[in-house]
Write an enzyme that holds these catalytic residues in place. Sequence first.
Site, mmCIF file in Angstrom:
data_model
loop_
_atom_site.group_PDB
_atom_site.id
_atom_site.type_symbol
_atom_site.label_atom_id
_atom_site.label_comp_id
_atom_site.label_asym_id
_atom_site.label_seq_id
_atom_site.Cartn_x
_atom_site.Cartn_y
_atom_site.Cartn_z
ATOM 1 C CG ASN A 95 -1.765 1.190 1.375
ATOM 2 O OD1 ASN A 95 -1.819 2.027 0.463
ATOM 3 N ND2 ASN A 95 -2.444 1.315 2.498
ATOM 4 C CE LYS A 124 -0.120 3.094 4.804
ATOM 5 N NZ LYS A 124 -0.107 3.151 6.252
ATOM 6 C CG HIS A 183 -5.715 1.696 5.081
ATOM 7 N ND1 HIS A 183 -5.239 2.681 5.917
ATOM 8 C CD2 HIS A 183 -4.742 0.753 5.004
ATOM 9 C CE1 HIS A 183 -4.012 2.343 6.312
ATOM 10 N NE2 HIS A 183 -3.692 1.186 5.772
ATOM 11 C CD GLU A 189 -2.996 5.365 6.683
ATOM 12 O OE1 GLU A 189 -2.936 5.376 5.444
ATOM 13 O OE2 GLU A 189 -2.131 4.787 7.391
ATOM 14 C CD GLU A 203 -3.347 -2.648 7.188
ATOM 15 O OE1 GLU A 203 -2.198 -2.827 6.778
ATOM 16 O OE2 GLU A 203 -4.028 -1.657 6.869
ATOM 17 N N GLY A 223 2.575 2.160 10.852
ATOM 18 C CA GLY A 223 3.506 3.284 10.709
ATOM 19 C C GLY A 223 4.200 3.668 12.003
ATOM 20 C CB SER A 236 5.414 -1.831 12.074
ATOM 21 O OG SER A 236 4.983 -0.499 12.315
HETATM 22 P P1 13P Z 1 3.191 0.333 7.645
HETATM 23 O O1 13P Z 1 3.701 -0.954 7.033
HETATM 24 O O2 13P Z 1 3.895 1.552 7.158
HETATM 25 O O3 13P Z 1 3.083 0.223 9.136
HETATM 26 O O4 13P Z 1 1.663 0.498 7.106
HETATM 27 C C1 13P Z 1 0.793 -0.558 7.200
HETATM 28 C C2 13P Z 1 -0.412 -0.247 6.418
HETATM 29 O O5 13P Z 1 -1.181 0.629 6.751
HETATM 30 C C3 13P Z 1 -0.655 -1.018 5.191
HETATM 31 O O6 13P Z 1 -1.926 -0.787 4.685
#
Ligand code: 13P
Length: 252
Positions: free
Chosen positions: A13, A15, A97, A99, A169, A175, A215
């Site tokens: 992803n 983002k 997601h 976010e 997740e 993150g 992560s």
């Molecule tokens: P990170 O791998 O940067 O923690 O993000 C995970 C994520 O949100 C994947 O959709």
Amino acid sequence: MLSAPRNFFVGGNWKLNGNKQEIGKIINFLTAGNLDPSTEVVCAPPTIYLEYVRKTLPSSVCVAAQNCYKVPKGAFTGETSPAMIKDVGVEWAIIGHSERRNVFGESDELIGAKVGHALEAGLKVIPCIGEKLEERESGKTEEVVFCQLKAIADNIKPDQWQNVVIAYEPVWAIGTGKTASPAQAQEIHVKLRKWLNDNVSADVAWKTRIIYGGSVTADNCRELARERDIDGFLVGGVSLKPDFVQIVNARQ
Ligand code: 13P
């Protein structure tokens, strides 16, 4: 015991990251890297680059949108429909997601409707669920993820489950560099599979891939991938880097 019929699945992803030059570098390491052919790999660039990435990546790597709307067309400024995503040759969409949920305020109801519409339109979907830190600390993890999963499952017809990969997740792991331990992730994946068994069907529970996100790195992916119910990963930050190839190959 029979081994599960669940192909390892790794999503990247991206983002809100990348431009044509940086995306070119990602495409280079994906094209040059020795990707395990038994892993299903899906990259999710920002919407504006979907068609470019689809045309540039080898066809063995799938492409996903990071979001889509719940109707095919109309007066919804700024949105993208599953029909449009399909029209540019893209097969997958990430939906709900954390976010989208926590920064853009998307509700379980909206996410459920998006999943239902995307599947009807012929996209494959990666719906995301996960608890926040305060929910975990107050013992609400199961309640939260089951409620999110129910809103999604209620919109999936029995014959559509083959086009669904669930991403667990935990929000506190995204993150932050704080990965769930293999045991922590496995515990929730088992519970999600049991929920599918009890509320959808034993067949769906056995066949549906449940992937972990939060992560994931080249250093921790192998240990996580050894857990029986972790069927792959959804990777954020590291999906922009050559280390992503090691995550794709975590089961080798
Ligand atoms: P990170 O791998 O940067 O923690 O993000 C995970 C994520 O949100 C994947 O959709």
